[in-house]
Write an enzyme that holds these catalytic residues in place. Structure first.
Site, PDB file in Angstrom:
ATOM      1  N   LYS A 198      -8.017 -18.376  11.311  1.00 44.76           N
ATOM      2  CA  LYS A 198      -9.034 -18.279  10.265  1.00 44.76           C
ATOM      3  C   LYS A 198      -9.831 -17.014  10.525  1.00 44.76           C
ATOM      4  O   LYS A 198     -10.505 -16.884  11.551  1.00 44.76           O
ATOM      5  CB  LYS A 198      -9.934 -19.509  10.301  1.00 44.76           C
ATOM      6  CG  LYS A 198     -11.045 -19.440   9.262  1.00 44.76           C
ATOM      7  CD  LYS A 198     -11.764 -20.751   9.169  1.00 44.76           C
ATOM      8  CE  LYS A 198     -12.915 -20.662   8.182  1.00 44.76           C
ATOM      9  NZ  LYS A 198     -13.647 -21.927   8.095  1.00 44.76           N
ATOM     10  N   LYS A 251      -5.553 -18.552   7.003  1.00 42.84           N
ATOM     11  CA  LYS A 251      -6.579 -18.427   5.974  1.00 42.84           C
ATOM     12  C   LYS A 251      -7.358 -17.136   6.153  1.00 42.84           C
ATOM     13  O   LYS A 251      -7.726 -16.833   7.281  1.00 42.84           O
ATOM     14  CB  LYS A 251      -7.499 -19.639   6.141  1.00 42.84           C
ATOM     15  CG  LYS A 251      -8.687 -19.693   5.243  1.00 42.84           C
ATOM     16  CD  LYS A 251      -9.427 -20.957   5.542  1.00 42.84           C
ATOM     17  CE  LYS A 251     -10.768 -20.891   4.859  1.00 42.84           C
ATOM     18  NZ  LYS A 251     -11.716 -21.763   5.460  1.00 42.84           N
TER      19      LYS A 251
HETATM   20  C1  PBG Z   1     -15.706 -24.645   6.619  1.00 44.92           C
HETATM   21  C2  PBG Z   1     -14.758 -24.016   5.674  1.00 44.92           C
HETATM   22  C3  PBG Z   1     -14.921 -22.843   4.902  1.00 44.92           C
HETATM   23  C4  PBG Z   1     -13.787 -22.748   4.100  1.00 44.92           C
HETATM   24  C5  PBG Z   1     -12.963 -23.811   4.418  1.00 44.92           C
HETATM   25  N1  PBG Z   1     -13.570 -24.576   5.411  1.00 44.92           N
HETATM   26  C6  PBG Z   1     -16.063 -21.917   4.798  1.00 44.92           C
HETATM   27  C7  PBG Z   1     -16.356 -20.952   5.878  1.00 44.92           C
HETATM   28  O1  PBG Z   1     -15.736 -20.923   6.936  1.00 44.92           O
HETATM   29  O2  PBG Z   1     -17.310 -20.205   5.660  1.00 44.92           O
HETATM   30  C8  PBG Z   1     -13.525 -21.692   3.075  1.00 44.92           C
HETATM   31  C9  PBG Z   1     -12.668 -22.125   1.935  1.00 44.92           C
HETATM   32  C10 PBG Z   1     -12.733 -21.251   0.724  1.00 44.92           C
HETATM   33  O3  PBG Z   1     -13.370 -20.173   0.709  1.00 44.92           O
HETATM   34  O4  PBG Z   1     -12.120 -21.648  -0.256  1.00 44.92           O
HETATM   35  N2  PBG Z   1     -15.865 -23.961   7.819  1.00 44.92           N
END
Ligand code: PBG
Length: 336
Positions: A198, A251
């Site tokens: 991520k 992601k």
């Molecule tokens: C929670 C989380 C996030 C997303 C998924 N789980 C936000 C972040 O990390 O700021 C983002 C998903 C999206 O932008 O569609 N940590």
């Protein structure tokens, strides 16, 4: 073989030929639809930054999940928006929180649908970070002190009936901590799909508006990955598999196609690509202005992620993709 013996256009001549030569497809049962569940009573509160998406009450989320299941969508992933936030994010493990309530209702209404619960503290902490802060700090997340809290949240979702817990916090060691807590609580069958890779991406903007989870101070670069790195992505992926992850998420989606390919080749578990909120908003807004054809852009990005190696697609287009798949199957049948 070269021209004139080879003519690439022969298999592009009409849809039947293009279809026979098609290397990748999108299947509804490998789509994961994100749903935002809030604690408020209002059934649907549209999310301004995400056209067509809304914050849903647990009841409305169950109705939406049922509709998705009837379209053949395989999974939903739930994000919670609690009524109150605090320093440690205790709403994340409240058994009567919006996510556990929605899980119980969905499992009753659409038992065949695979229910994922995102595990993170950022929607539940008043400071908006993904874990608890070290004493006296405004943006320094304490990795090891956060692990038991994430594990507690994962157990609460498993307790409510989630098939999958999906930790998205990027703390080191959280897959192992969650696995052992689940097993100790008797949830040996609950799967962990970790957001192994991520990035600290600009594309989560609309999600943070929807969930009210923008950090009050600092940013997430101290725990989410540097966008410049791909070798590190492979080592994060391998580490999560060793800790017990059953499948992995990369992601964001389309900015990371090379990463998807590298991870797909490095591990044997299923890999999901998450086309995040900013990617979706970008396409919606460009289409709204008449700059591109949304329908085609939706398919092109979904197929791009599949081609790069994604087995599963987490996307706000899940419902639209599943609807189109049904329409094109009907059209093909009536043409016969
Ligand atoms: C929670 C989380 C996030 C997303 C998924 N789980 C936000 C972040 O990390 O700021 C983002 C998903 C999206 O932008 O569609 N940590």
């Amino acid at each position: 073989m070269t021209f004139p013996a080879h003519r690439g256009r022969r298999l592009r001549r009409h849809e039947g030929l293009r279809s026979l030569a098609r290397e990748t497809r999108v299947a509804a049962d490998q789509l994961v639809a994100p749903l935002f569940v809030h604690a408020a009573e209002r059934d649907r509160v549209p999310i301004a930054a995400l056209a067509g998406q809304a914050r849903l009450s647990p009841e409305a989320a169950a109705a939406e999940a049922q509709a998705l299941a009837s379209l053949g969508v395989g999974s939903v992933i739930l994000f919670g928006i609690p009524a109150r936030k605090d320093a440690e994010g205790s709403g994340a493990w409240a058994s009567d929180g919006p996510v556990p309530r929605a899980i119980r209702l969905i499992k009753k209404r659409a038992p065949e649908l695979v229910v994922w619960a995102d595990v993170c503290l950022c929607e539940y902490t008043d400071h908006g970070h993904c874990g608890i802060l070290r004493a006296g700090e405004v943006d320094d997340v304490d990795n090891d002190a956060t692990l038991p809290l994430l594990a507690r949240a994962a157990v609460a979702y498993a307790e409510a009936g989630a098939d999958v817990v999906a930790p998205s916090d990027m703390m080191d060691g959280r897959v192992a901590a969650i696995r052992s807590a689940l097993d100790q609580a008797g949830h040996t069958a609950t799967a962990i799909v970790s957001y192994a890779v991520k990035y600290a991406s600009a594309f989560y903007g609309p999600f943070r508006q929807a969930a009210g989870s923008t950090p009050a101070h600092g940013d997430r670069r101290g725990y989410q990955m540097d966008v410049a790195n791909v070798r590190e992505a492979v080592s994060e992926a391998c580490a999560d598999v060793e800790e017990g992850a059953d499948a992995l998420i990369v992601k964001p989606g389309t900015p990371c196609l090379d990463v998807l390919r590298a991870v797909r080749e490095a591990v044997r578990v299923p890999v999901a690509s998450y086309q995040v909120s900013g990617e979706y908003a970008m396409l919606q807004d460009a289409a709204e202005k008449g700059h591109l054809d949304l329908e085609r852009a939706m398919w092109e990005t979904a197929l791009g992620m599949r081609r790069a190696g994604a087995d599963l697609l987490i996307t706000y287009f899940a419902r639209a993709l599943a609807e189109r798949l049904i329409e094109s199957r009907r059209a093909a049948e009536s043409a016969r």
